[in-house]
Design an enzyme around this catalytic site. Structure first.
Site, mmCIF file in Angstrom:
data_model
loop_
_atom_site.group_PDB
_atom_site.id
_atom_site.type_symbol
_atom_site.label_atom_id
_atom_site.label_comp_id
_atom_site.label_asym_id
_atom_site.label_seq_id
_atom_site.Cartn_x
_atom_site.Cartn_y
_atom_site.Cartn_z
ATOM 1 N N ASP A 10 0.838 -1.114 -0.091
ATOM 2 C CA ASP A 10 0.013 -0.030 0.060
ATOM 3 C C ASP A 10 0.947 1.276 -0.057
ATOM 4 O O ASP A 10 1.710 1.437 1.088
ATOM 5 C CB ASP A 10 -0.876 -0.156 1.271
ATOM 6 C CG ASP A 10 -1.952 1.082 1.446
ATOM 7 O OD1 ASP A 10 -1.844 2.100 0.626
ATOM 8 O OD2 ASP A 10 -2.829 1.001 2.294
ATOM 9 N N ASN A 24 -5.843 12.148 -12.050
ATOM 10 C CA ASN A 24 -6.444 12.770 -13.418
ATOM 11 C C ASN A 24 -6.194 14.224 -13.219
ATOM 12 O O ASN A 24 -5.764 14.872 -12.341
ATOM 13 C CB ASN A 24 -7.943 12.447 -13.307
ATOM 14 C CG ASN A 24 -8.581 12.937 -11.957
ATOM 15 O OD1 ASN A 24 -8.511 14.070 -11.530
ATOM 16 N ND2 ASN A 24 -9.487 12.328 -11.328
ATOM 17 N N ASP A 34 -4.790 6.683 -6.845
ATOM 18 C CA ASP A 34 -5.243 8.018 -6.497
ATOM 19 C C ASP A 34 -6.328 8.180 -5.420
ATOM 20 O O ASP A 34 -6.123 9.040 -4.403
ATOM 21 C CB ASP A 34 -5.768 8.652 -7.665
ATOM 22 C CG ASP A 34 -5.766 10.203 -7.614
ATOM 23 O OD1 ASP A 34 -4.754 10.784 -6.926
ATOM 24 O OD2 ASP A 34 -6.602 10.891 -8.135
ATOM 25 N N GLY A 121 -3.789 1.148 -14.545
ATOM 26 C CA GLY A 121 -5.197 0.743 -14.108
ATOM 27 C C GLY A 121 -6.216 0.992 -15.288
ATOM 28 O O GLY A 121 -6.230 0.432 -16.181
ATOM 29 N N VAL A 122 -7.049 1.962 -14.820
ATOM 30 C CA VAL A 122 -8.229 2.119 -15.860
ATOM 31 C C VAL A 122 -7.604 3.048 -17.062
ATOM 32 O O VAL A 122 -8.474 2.931 -17.936
ATOM 33 C CB VAL A 122 -9.179 3.172 -14.980
ATOM 34 C CG1 VAL A 122 -9.911 2.369 -13.891
ATOM 35 C CG2 VAL A 122 -8.771 4.606 -14.595
ATOM 36 N N TYR A 123 -6.565 3.501 -17.007
ATOM 37 C CA TYR A 123 -5.875 4.257 -18.229
ATOM 38 C C TYR A 123 -5.411 3.058 -19.228
ATOM 39 O O TYR A 123 -5.120 3.282 -20.508
ATOM 40 C CB TYR A 123 -4.840 5.246 -17.996
ATOM 41 C CG TYR A 123 -5.432 6.343 -17.414
ATOM 42 C CD1 TYR A 123 -6.973 6.600 -16.914
ATOM 43 C CD2 TYR A 123 -4.472 7.550 -17.261
ATOM 44 C CE1 TYR A 123 -7.278 7.606 -16.488
ATOM 45 C CE2 TYR A 123 -4.940 8.698 -16.720
ATOM 46 C CZ TYR A 123 -6.073 8.928 -16.432
ATOM 47 O OH TYR A 123 -6.664 10.170 -15.888
#
Length: 168
Positions: A10, A24, A34, A121-123
């Site tokens: 972590d 972002n 984030d 990740g989401v990118y």
């Protein structure tokens, strides 16, 4: 040359001067790493980020770490590229995230910095390519940072990073 360590865990629990977050453009928090950093640092982090926004892909900006446990004094926000299949200069932008993160760390006087796996990740950045870019960019950076800790959230990312760092 900066020392690079790879750990699994972590990032909000790292014992460093600064942590980097994969932000972002709004710098007001999001998901993944984030979101974890924003939850740990408290609401003032989003307020401080909003005052600095926007932050464009490949750039980095710093705020205080607020409620993160000392010695963490700074959060360095960097915006990674959204993966578009490699046709939108993503590798240059991702390398810039690591380079600018170190430049900002130097401006702050930070000597130890923790980075997550930016944009994987989401990118959607392919993890193996992202890991190579991270390690190569950090190794070639002119910086006063003494230690970069690459913090992997999962075992696959950890193994990728270890394989690259151990080949030095």
């Amino acid at each position: 040359m900066v020392d690079i360590e790879v750990v699994r865990g972590d990032i909000t629990e790292e014992n460093v001067d600064a942590v980097v977050t994969a932000a972002n453009e709004s710098l007001m928090g999001g998901g993944g790493v984030d979101g974890a950093i924003h939850r740990a640092a408290g609401a003032r982090l989003a307020e401080a980020g909003a005052r600095l926004a926007p932050c464009h892909a490949g750039d980095a900006k710093a705020t205080p770490a607020f409620d993160l446990t000392p010695p963490v004094r700074h959060v360095i926000h960097t915006v990674g590229p959204v993966w578009e299949g490699g046709i939108a200069d993503e590798s240059r932008i991702l390398a810039s995230c690591y380079r600018r993160g170190l430049e900002v760390a130097d401006e702050l006087g930070a000597r130890t910095v923790a980075f997550p796996a930016i944009a994987t990740g989401v990118y959607g950045y392919p993890p193996a390519e992202a890991a190579r870019i991270a390690v190569d960019t950090i190794r070639s950076a002119a910086t006063s940072v003494r230690l970069v800790r690459l913090v992997a959230f999962d075992e696959d990312t950890y193994a990728l990073l270890v394989s690259l760092v151990d080949t030095a």
